[in-house]
Design a protein around this motif. Structure first.
Motif, PDB file in Angstrom:
ATOM      1  N   LEU A 135       0.825  -1.215   0.000  1.00  0.00           N
ATOM      2  CA  LEU A 135       0.000   0.000   0.000  1.00  0.00           C
ATOM      3  C   LEU A 135       0.854   1.258   0.000  1.00  0.00           C
ATOM      4  CD1 LEU A 135      -2.912  -1.005   2.422  1.00  0.00           C
ATOM      5  CD2 LEU A 135      -2.853  -1.057  -0.075  1.00  0.00           C
ATOM      6  N   ARG A 136       2.035   1.187   0.600  1.00  0.00           N
ATOM      7  CA  ARG A 136       2.912   2.354   0.574  1.00  0.00           C
ATOM      8  C   ARG A 136       3.606   2.507  -0.770  1.00  0.00           C
ATOM      9  NH1 ARG A 136       5.659   2.294   6.682  1.00  0.00           N
ATOM     10  NH2 ARG A 136       3.709   2.886   7.768  1.00  0.00           N
ATOM     11  N   GLN A 137       3.974   1.398  -1.376  1.00  0.00           N
ATOM     12  CA  GLN A 137       4.699   1.480  -2.644  1.00  0.00           C
ATOM     13  C   GLN A 137       3.813   1.876  -3.820  1.00  0.00           C
ATOM     14  OE1 GLN A 137       7.792  -1.464  -3.485  1.00  0.00           O
ATOM     15  NE2 GLN A 137       7.541  -2.254  -1.412  1.00  0.00           N
ATOM     16  N   VAL A 138       2.509   1.644  -3.726  1.00  0.00           N
ATOM     17  CA  VAL A 138       1.636   2.069  -4.832  1.00  0.00           C
ATOM     18  C   VAL A 138       1.396   3.574  -4.806  1.00  0.00           C
ATOM     19  CG1 VAL A 138       0.475  -0.164  -4.976  1.00  0.00           C
ATOM     20  CG2 VAL A 138      -0.518   1.638  -3.549  1.00  0.00           C
ATOM     21  N   GLU A 139       1.785   4.222  -3.713  1.00  0.00           N
ATOM     22  CA  GLU A 139       1.723   5.686  -3.604  1.00  0.00           C
ATOM     23  C   GLU A 139       0.308   6.215  -3.857  1.00  0.00           C
ATOM     24  OE1 GLU A 139       4.719   7.154  -6.240  1.00  0.00           O
ATOM     25  OE2 GLU A 139       6.357   6.629  -4.881  1.00  0.00           O
ATOM     26  N   LEU A 140      -0.554   5.924  -2.914  1.00  0.00           N
ATOM     27  CA  LEU A 140      -1.928   6.404  -3.003  1.00  0.00           C
ATOM     28  C   LEU A 140      -1.992   7.927  -2.946  1.00  0.00           C
ATOM     29  CD1 LEU A 140      -3.637   3.890  -0.540  1.00  0.00           C
ATOM     30  CD2 LEU A 140      -3.927   3.936  -3.022  1.00  0.00           C
ATOM     31  N   ASP A 141      -2.892   8.469  -3.711  1.00  0.00           N
ATOM     32  CA  ASP A 141      -3.163   9.904  -3.683  1.00  0.00           C
ATOM     33  C   ASP A 141      -4.246  10.150  -2.638  1.00  0.00           C
ATOM     34  OD1 ASP A 141      -3.890  12.532  -4.061  1.00  0.00           O
ATOM     35  OD2 ASP A 141      -4.004  12.410  -6.244  1.00  0.00           O
ATOM     36  N   ALA A 142      -3.882  10.803  -1.549  1.00  0.00           N
ATOM     37  CA  ALA A 142      -4.819  11.020  -0.451  1.00  0.00           C
ATOM     38  C   ALA A 142      -5.986  11.917  -0.850  1.00  0.00           C
ATOM     39  CB  ALA A 142      -4.090  11.623   0.744  1.00  0.00           C
ATOM     40  N   GLN A 143      -5.865  12.625  -1.968  1.00  0.00           N
ATOM     41  CA  GLN A 143      -6.919  13.530  -2.415  1.00  0.00           C
ATOM     42  C   GLN A 143      -7.942  12.824  -3.305  1.00  0.00           C
ATOM     43  OE1 GLN A 143      -7.020  16.546  -1.016  1.00  0.00           O
ATOM     44  NE2 GLN A 143      -5.205  15.775   0.070  1.00  0.00           N
ATOM     45  N   ARG A 144      -7.706  11.544  -3.572  1.00  0.00           N
ATOM     46  CA  ARG A 144      -8.637  10.783  -4.396  1.00  0.00           C
ATOM     47  C   ARG A 144      -9.086   9.538  -3.630  1.00  0.00           C
ATOM     48  NH1 ARG A 144      -6.425   9.007  -9.854  1.00  0.00           N
ATOM     49  NH2 ARG A 144      -4.473   8.682  -8.734  1.00  0.00           N
ATOM     50  N   PRO A 145     -10.324   9.080  -3.833  1.00  0.00           N
ATOM     51  CA  PRO A 145     -10.779   7.876  -3.143  1.00  0.00           C
ATOM     52  C   PRO A 145     -10.070   6.628  -3.671  1.00  0.00           C
ATOM     53  CG  PRO A 145     -12.413   8.575  -4.744  1.00  0.00           C
ATOM     54  CD  PRO A 145     -11.367   9.649  -4.698  1.00  0.00           C
ATOM     55  N   SER A 146      -9.950   5.628  -2.809  1.00  0.00           N
ATOM     56  CA  SER A 146      -9.260   4.394  -3.188  1.00  0.00           C
ATOM     57  C   SER A 146     -10.070   3.188  -2.752  1.00  0.00           C
ATOM     58  CB  SER A 146      -7.873   4.352  -2.549  1.00  0.00           C
ATOM     59  OG  SER A 146      -7.969   4.506  -1.142  1.00  0.00           O
ATOM     60  N   ILE A 147     -10.030   2.155  -3.579  1.00  0.00           N
ATOM     61  CA  ILE A 147     -10.714   0.892  -3.290  1.00  0.00           C
ATOM     62  C   ILE A 147      -9.663  -0.204  -3.241  1.00  0.00           C
ATOM     63  CG2 ILE A 147     -12.356  -0.830  -4.126  1.00  0.00           C
ATOM     64  CD1 ILE A 147     -13.901   1.410  -5.456  1.00  0.00           C
ATOM     65  N   LEU A 148      -9.638  -0.958  -2.138  1.00  0.00           N
ATOM     66  CA  LEU A 148      -8.732  -2.097  -2.000  1.00  0.00           C
ATOM     67  C   LEU A 148      -9.507  -3.375  -2.273  1.00  0.00           C
ATOM     68  CD1 LEU A 148      -6.107  -3.528  -1.218  1.00  0.00           C
ATOM     69  CD2 LEU A 148      -6.830  -3.368   1.181  1.00  0.00           C
ATOM     70  N   LEU A 149      -9.037  -4.124  -3.239  1.00  0.00           N
ATOM     71  CA  LEU A 149      -9.619  -5.418  -3.571  1.00  0.00           C
ATOM     72  C   LEU A 149      -8.745  -6.491  -2.922  1.00  0.00           C
ATOM     73  CD1 LEU A 149     -11.982  -6.511  -5.316  1.00  0.00           C
ATOM     74  CD2 LEU A 149     -10.337  -6.791  -7.184  1.00  0.00           C
ATOM     75  N   ALA A 150      -9.268  -7.120  -1.879  1.00  0.00           N
ATOM     76  CA  ALA A 150      -8.544  -8.160  -1.144  1.00  0.00           C
ATOM     77  C   ALA A 150      -9.542  -9.236  -0.742  1.00  0.00           C
ATOM     78  CB  ALA A 150      -7.851  -7.585   0.090  1.00  0.00           C
ATOM     79  N   HIS A 151      -9.155 -10.493  -0.841  1.00  0.00           N
ATOM     80  CA  HIS A 151     -10.109 -11.580  -0.680  1.00  0.00           C
ATOM     81  C   HIS A 151     -10.730 -11.638   0.703  1.00  0.00           C
ATOM     82  CE1 HIS A 151     -12.103 -15.345  -1.296  1.00  0.00           C
ATOM     83  NE2 HIS A 151     -11.379 -15.967  -0.377  1.00  0.00           N
ATOM     84  N   GLN A 152      -9.927 -11.507   1.739  1.00  0.00           N
ATOM     85  CA  GLN A 152     -10.424 -11.679   3.097  1.00  0.00           C
ATOM     86  C   GLN A 152     -10.547 -10.341   3.821  1.00  0.00           C
ATOM     87  OE1 GLN A 152      -8.680 -14.952   5.354  1.00  0.00           O
ATOM     88  NE2 GLN A 152      -7.602 -15.680   3.531  1.00  0.00           N
ATOM     89  N   PRO A 153     -11.552 -10.181   4.663  1.00  0.00           N
ATOM     90  CA  PRO A 153     -11.658  -8.963   5.469  1.00  0.00           C
ATOM     91  C   PRO A 153     -10.700  -9.033   6.658  1.00  0.00           C
ATOM     92  CG  PRO A 153     -13.491 -10.422   5.975  1.00  0.00           C
ATOM     93  CD  PRO A 153     -12.716 -11.079   4.866  1.00  0.00           C
ATOM     94  N   ALA A 154      -9.409  -9.021   6.340  1.00  0.00           N
ATOM     95  CA  ALA A 154      -8.371  -9.177   7.356  1.00  0.00           C
ATOM     96  C   ALA A 154      -7.392  -8.010   7.278  1.00  0.00           C
ATOM     97  CB  ALA A 154      -7.627 -10.494   7.152  1.00  0.00           C
ATOM     98  N   ASN A 155      -6.654  -7.813   8.377  1.00  0.00           N
ATOM     99  CA  ASN A 155      -5.672  -6.724   8.452  1.00  0.00           C
ATOM    100  C   ASN A 155      -6.296  -5.380   8.073  1.00  0.00           C
ATOM    101  OD1 ASN A 155      -3.486  -8.430   9.205  1.00  0.00           O
ATOM    102  ND2 ASN A 155      -3.302  -9.096   7.077  1.00  0.00           N
ATOM    103  N   LEU A 156      -7.500  -5.169   8.545  1.00  0.00           N
ATOM    104  CA  LEU A 156      -8.236  -3.955   8.199  1.00  0.00           C
ATOM    105  C   LEU A 156      -7.589  -2.714   8.794  1.00  0.00           C
ATOM    106  CD1 LEU A 156     -11.864  -5.324   8.693  1.00  0.00           C
ATOM    107  CD2 LEU A 156     -10.563  -5.133   6.565  1.00  0.00           C
ATOM    108  N   ALA A 157      -6.979  -2.854   9.962  1.00  0.00           N
ATOM    109  CA  ALA A 157      -6.330  -1.699  10.582  1.00  0.00           C
ATOM    110  C   ALA A 157      -5.200  -1.167   9.698  1.00  0.00           C
ATOM    111  CB  ALA A 157      -5.784  -2.077  11.962  1.00  0.00           C
ATOM    112  N   VAL A 158      -4.504  -2.077   9.005  1.00  0.00           N
ATOM    113  CA  VAL A 158      -3.433  -1.657   8.100  1.00  0.00           C
ATOM    114  C   VAL A 158      -4.012  -0.842   6.951  1.00  0.00           C
ATOM    115  CG1 VAL A 158      -1.641  -2.447   6.509  1.00  0.00           C
ATOM    116  CG2 VAL A 158      -1.973  -3.620   8.704  1.00  0.00           C
TER     117      VAL A 158
END
Length: 400
Positions: free
Chosen positions: A299-322
């Motif tokens: 998530l850090r290496q993809v360099e998210l733009d904090a000014q735009r919304p983001s969707i994480l596609l991950a199979h399990q609802p795990a490590n949500l705090a991260v």
């Protein structure tokens, strides 16, 4: 599939994991498989023994009868056909798997009916009642059979769940547009190309701008994958189809499944980010998403733009705090099946809490966990539904 190359210029952060072995089941998993087979065989044979002995006692069938071999054989056949599916795929194997998986559904409710028979019989004896044992068994085992039939019908009838999701800083281009989530299809011996064609027919009617597949597209068998995914060749939403693996898509060497998906034109998100008209889509495969440090690194290496919304596609609802700490707006997952059928829905709820199913929030992170559109093991749903989820995005209203 019509997608612009300029939209997909971010390179993958991690390439798909390579297997140490070219065998269908990696050697590192053989010990775990052997342990699982031993445990499952013991549990299933014990459950069968209880059901058969209860039927014999309450229906007045004397002693051991040869018919009791059949349900035990079907229980073991489920394990055997699951393992054989890593090497073979043919109509006979698929038929035997379907019959044995259906028996497991019936066994689940017959097991609880058997326990209930003994409880009711014991209570009647203590109370001095003269209830006929035959009548008790007919009532309870009949209820088990009807529940199983309902579960089979319910599981084979996917519905559409429509969800309105508010996202911060939603680009104007996405206001009111829709995106479909498809998870836990479990293509394999039980659900084949015909099942997928039915799902795609529903997607055509819904006309989503994009489709996200959050894992377990396959049931685990690495044989005949091109046949299973062939219907995807004839479906192309405007903004594309995106896929990450689930745990079942990593039962064998991951590249086997990924290559089959790529050949259909579906975009595999190899732990990377793509931008769709200002909406950031991040896809992380199951193995990496399950490791909090790897997930955080991606998530850090993809360099998210904090000014735009983001969707994480991950199979399990795990490590949500991260995901929440790294600024993800919405995580889309599956895996839980909502428990799939009673009584296991309660165990899943205890494990995943509010994230077992539906839309929930953790801090600034929205999480949607889908029941999935397919089933694993017994092809039944009791207390849950098979679903395609259709999201409509709206702007998140700021607090005044």
């Amino acid at each position: 599939m019509t997608t612009s190359a300029s939209e997909f210029n971010e390179p993958p952060v991690f390439s798909p994991a390579e297997s140490e072995s070219s065998s269908a089941i990696p050697e590192r998993l053989l010990g775990r498989v052997a342990l699982m087979v031993t445990i499952m065989s013991t549990v299933l044979l014990s459950a069968n023994a209880l059901v058969c002995s209860t039927l014999s006692h309450f229906f007045g069938i004397p002693g051991w009868s040869h018919w009791q071999i059949l349900p035990a054989a079907l229980a073991i056949a489920f394990i055997a056909t699951t393992l054989l599916g890593f090497r073979y795929s043919n109509p006979l194997l698929r038929t035997l798997y379907t019959v044995s998986a259906t028996w497991l559904a019936a066994l689940n409710y017959a097991f609880f009916a058997a326990i209930a028979c003994w409880i009711v019989d014991g209570a009647a004896t203590l109370a001095g009642w003269t209830w006929p044992r035959f009548g008790i068994a007919v009532l309870l085992f009949g209820s088990a059979l009807l529940t199983t039939l309902y579960g089979l019908i319910n599981a084979s009838s996917p519905r559409v769940t429509r969800v309105v999701v508010p996202l911060p800083n939603l680009p104007e281009a996405w206001a009111g547009r829709t995106m479909a989530l498809l998870t836990d299809v479990h293509l394999g011996h039980l659900s084949g190309p015909g099942f997928l064609r039915r799902i795609i027919s529903r997607l055509r009617i819904l006309q989503p701008d994009a489709v996200l597949i959050s894992g377990d597209l396959f049931d685990g068998t690495p044989i005949g994958l091109d046949r299973l995914v062939a219907p995807w060749h004839r479906f192309s939403p405007p903004r594309g189809i995106f896929y990450v693996t689930g745990n079942h898509d990593e039962f064998a060497e991951r590249s086997i499944y990924l290559d089959a998906v790529k050949r259909t034109g579906i975009r595999v998100l190899n732990n990377e980010k793509v931008s769709l008209d200002g909406l950031q889509i991040v896809g992380v495969h199951d193995a990496e998403a399950g490791d909090p440090e790897q997930l955080r690194s991606i998530l850090r290496q993809v360099e998210l733009d904090a000014q735009r919304p983001s969707i994480l596609l991950a199979h399990q609802p795990a490590n949500l705090a991260v995901a929440e700490e790294e600024g993800i707006s919405l995580q889309l997952s599956g895996h839980t099946h909502g428990g799939q059928f009673w009584p296991w829905i309660y165990f899943v709820s205890r494990i995943y809490g509010p994230f077992a199913y539906g839309l929930s929030r953790l801090g600034k992170l929205l999480v949607f966990t889908s029941n999935g559109v397919g089933t694993w093991g017994p092809p039944v749903r009791v207390g849950t539904k098979s679903e395609i989820v259709l999201f409509r995005f709206v702007r998140e209203m700021s607090a005044s």
